[in-house]
Design an enzyme around this catalytic site. Structure first.
Site, mmCIF file in Angstrom:
data_model
loop_
_atom_site.group_PDB
_atom_site.id
_atom_site.type_symbol
_atom_site.label_atom_id
_atom_site.label_comp_id
_atom_site.label_asym_id
_atom_site.label_seq_id
_atom_site.Cartn_x
_atom_site.Cartn_y
_atom_site.Cartn_z
ATOM 1 N NE ARG A 139 -3.334 2.613 2.640
ATOM 2 C CZ ARG A 139 -3.214 3.485 3.644
ATOM 3 N NH1 ARG A 139 -2.410 3.209 4.670
ATOM 4 N NH2 ARG A 139 -3.871 4.624 3.633
ATOM 5 C CG HIS A 176 -0.875 9.059 3.216
ATOM 6 N ND1 HIS A 176 -1.041 7.716 3.493
ATOM 7 C CD2 HIS A 176 -0.401 9.615 4.353
ATOM 8 C CE1 HIS A 176 -0.675 7.467 4.754
ATOM 9 N NE2 HIS A 176 -0.295 8.600 5.299
ATOM 10 C CD GLU A 213 -4.536 7.956 9.593
ATOM 11 O OE1 GLU A 213 -3.943 8.988 9.963
ATOM 12 O OE2 GLU A 213 -4.264 6.834 10.043
ATOM 13 C CG ASN A 250 -5.031 3.781 8.499
ATOM 14 O OD1 ASN A 250 -5.180 2.797 7.795
ATOM 15 N ND2 ASN A 250 -4.570 4.933 8.022
ATOM 16 C CE1 TYR A 282 -1.640 4.008 12.579
ATOM 17 C CE2 TYR A 282 0.381 3.012 13.413
ATOM 18 C CZ TYR A 282 -0.365 3.532 12.367
ATOM 19 O OH TYR A 282 0.175 3.586 11.099
ATOM 20 C CD GLU A 320 -1.360 4.273 7.989
ATOM 21 O OE1 GLU A 320 -1.049 4.700 9.126
ATOM 22 O OE2 GLU A 320 -1.581 5.018 7.016
HETATM 23 O O1 PGI Z 1 2.196 7.899 12.927
HETATM 24 C C1 PGI Z 1 2.380 6.723 12.190
HETATM 25 C C2 PGI Z 1 1.491 6.741 10.958
HETATM 26 C C3 PGI Z 1 1.883 7.824 9.941
HETATM 27 O O2 PGI Z 1 3.251 7.705 9.598
HETATM 28 C C4 PGI Z 1 0.978 7.646 8.704
HETATM 29 O O3 PGI Z 1 1.357 8.479 7.624
HETATM 30 C C5 PGI Z 1 -0.459 7.978 9.067
HETATM 31 O O4 PGI Z 1 -1.390 7.446 8.124
HETATM 32 C C6 PGI Z 1 -0.776 7.529 10.469
HETATM 33 N N1 PGI Z 1 -1.945 7.685 11.100
HETATM 34 C C7 PGI Z 1 -1.781 7.319 12.394
HETATM 35 C C8 PGI Z 1 -2.813 7.464 13.447
HETATM 36 C C9 PGI Z 1 -3.268 8.961 13.509
HETATM 37 C C10 PGI Z 1 -2.093 9.878 13.718
HETATM 38 C C11 PGI Z 1 -1.380 10.324 12.619
HETATM 39 C C12 PGI Z 1 -0.283 11.167 12.780
HETATM 40 C C13 PGI Z 1 0.085 11.582 14.046
HETATM 41 C C14 PGI Z 1 -0.632 11.105 15.139
HETATM 42 C C15 PGI Z 1 -1.722 10.248 14.961
HETATM 43 C C16 PGI Z 1 -0.492 6.884 12.541
HETATM 44 N N2 PGI Z 1 0.096 7.007 11.340
#
Ligand code: PGI
Length: 457
Positions: A77, A119, A164, A290, A292, A364
């Site tokens: 992706r 993105h 996102e 996505n 986390y 993600e």
């Molecule tokens: O922060 C890790 C990754 C980014 O590198 C990706 O580009 C992005 O799609 C992504 N989203 C999230 C969760 C939301 C978030 C994004 C950025 C900073 C904090 C939270 C984590 N991440």
């Protein structure tokens, strides 16, 4: 040896995005994006770092694809740089040629391309004309989708429209932690709707013929810090803004009434026009998720600032500025995000149960940890454990009936982590930015094995 097998044809992938890895920000006609402007504005990115060079993926893409293939992953992706493809609103064949080369190289290596159209790297000239708060930007996105479909649709069949929209809208226009760095809740709620409208206009274009399309919202498990009325209401607000606003719009074609009410003071009523919600809730072939971490929410008043950059500033939560985020006592990653694989199972089963049935991908999931290179090796056991635990949650969700079709680890390789610059490493593959040397970490070799055997031990 697999004791926890995944369904036949499950997609095992890795993910990246254009601005975070490509570099070559002025090559072959590429225009300027809002992240070029933002990263070159003093005080916006830690240590003044930017994506001018990044991982030099624009020139090293063949090496990177070969490395992906050698690891054993079956899907990739990545995102398309809108300013590379349509700088100043005109089609740039030099930019399209890069993605044609990339897609051909992936297909030759037996890796299925999954392309995200947006993105976060909006062409600067569109921001100058109003950005996502301006309705016209959604129509410009549909034009861009038609160009992409025409040029790459013979190679790419799996599309994600927007990555996102919560981040682009609320970090970009409310908290100001992301490009374009504005702090206006009124602009942010307009941007949120227009990003979804952009999805609604583009999806039918991408789904023409044999194209398959969806969006990739970021979703969190959300818990109240206590069962007090105030904490329950704070959790409702955050769950509404973070999850239900996007899930209801995309999967039901309507916004949740409580969130519309919470956003009324910011002029949200005036943004939605007749026909918009039918477009936004129009048919999709899958939904990216996505995931986390979990938000644990209490009704204190630190303004709900979420650590999305070292310069965390205004609240990204219009209508919920009285909330704060508390630690639930779990281990945290290098981003300070709690490790909670149970939250992934919770989100997946909730979407499957509460919304019209749609195939899902984890678009993600991954973790930043401090990596140390010892004799040329990186033993990133914490990252490996994080991914293993979240894959186990995926396996459980599938057993519970969730139509999960694939998983993309964030990220294939260390890259530009937005406001944090290069100091936060999410990669399965280590990048030495002095030499651009790629070194698979222990998680990469392990993940490739899981992919090849299509299951967990
Ligand atoms: O922060 C890790 C990754 C980014 O590198 C990706 O580009 C992005 O799609 C992504 N989203 C999230 C969760 C939301 C978030 C994004 C950025 C900073 C904090 C939270 C984590 N991440």
């Amino acid at each position: 040896m697999t004791t926890r097998g995944f369904p036949e044809g499950f997609a095992w992938g890795v993910a990246t995005s254009a601005y975070q890895i490509e570099g070559s920000t002025a090559a072959d006609g590429r225009g300027t994006s809002i992240w070029d402007t933002f990263a070159h504005t003093p005080g916006r990115v830690l240590n003044g770092e930017n994506g001018d060079v990044a991982n030099d993926h624009y020139t090293r893409y063949a090496e990177d694809v070969a490395l992906m293939a050698s690891l054993g992953v079956g899907a990739y992706r990545f995102s398309l740089s809108w300013p590379r493809i349509m700088p100043g609103g005109t089609v740039n064949q030099g930019g399209l040629d890069f993605y044609r080369r990339l897609a051909d190289t992936l297909l030759e290596a037996g890796i299925t391309p999954y392309a995200t159209l947006y993105h976060w790297d909006l062409p600067q000239e569109l921001e100058d004309a109003g950005g996502w708060p301006a309705r016209d930007t959604a129509y410009r996105f549909a034009d861009y989708a038609a160009v992409v479909r025409e040029a790459l649709g013979d190679r790419v069949k799996h599309w994600f429209t927007v990555n996102e929209p919560w981040c682009s809208a609320f970090l970009g226009y409310a908290s100001g932690d992301h490009a374009p760095g504005l702090r206006s809740p009124e602009l942010a709620v307009r941007a949120a709707h227009h990003l979804l409208l952009a999805h609604g206009l583009a999806a039918p274009v991408l789904r023409e013929g044999d194209g398959l399309a969806g969006a990739a919202p970021n979703l969190y498990a959300v818990s109240p810090a206590s069962d007090s009325e105030l904490d329950l209401d704070a959790a409702r607000r955050i769950d509404g803004l973070q999850n239900r606003f996007f899930l209801d719009a995309l999967l039901r074609g309507s916004y949740p009434e409580d969130v519309v009410r919470d956003l009324a003071p910011f002029g949200f009523e005036d943004v939605v026009q007749a026909g918009d919600m039918e477009l936004i809730g129009g048919p999709i072939d899958f939904l990216g998720v996505n995931y986390y971490s979990r938000h644990t929410v209490s009704a204190e008043s630190d303004g709900g600032v979420v650590a999305t950059s070292p310069f965390a500033s205004a609240s990204p939560w219009p209508g919920a500025s009285h909330v704060s985020f508390v630690h639930g006592g779990r281990p945290v990653t290098d981003m300070g995000w709690e490790v909670d694989p149970g939250g992934l199972h919770e989100i997946l089963t909730r979407v499957a149960k509460e919304y019209p049935s749609v195939p899902l991908y984890i678009t993600e999931n991954g973790a930043a940890y401090v990596d140390t290179v010892v004799d040329g090796e990186i033993d990133d056991h914490e990252r490996l454990s994080y991914i293993e635990a979240h894959l186990a949650a995926c396996h459980d969700a599938i057993a519970d009936g969730v139509p999960l079709k694939g998983y993309f680890a964030w990220s294939f390789m260390d890259n530009f982590e937005w406001g944090w610059g290069y100091g936060k490493r999410f990669g399965l593959v280590h990048v030495d930015y002095e030499t651009q040397k790629r070194t698979p970490k222990s998680s990469a070799r392990w993940y490739g094995q899981i992919s090849r055997q299509n299951g967990l031990p």
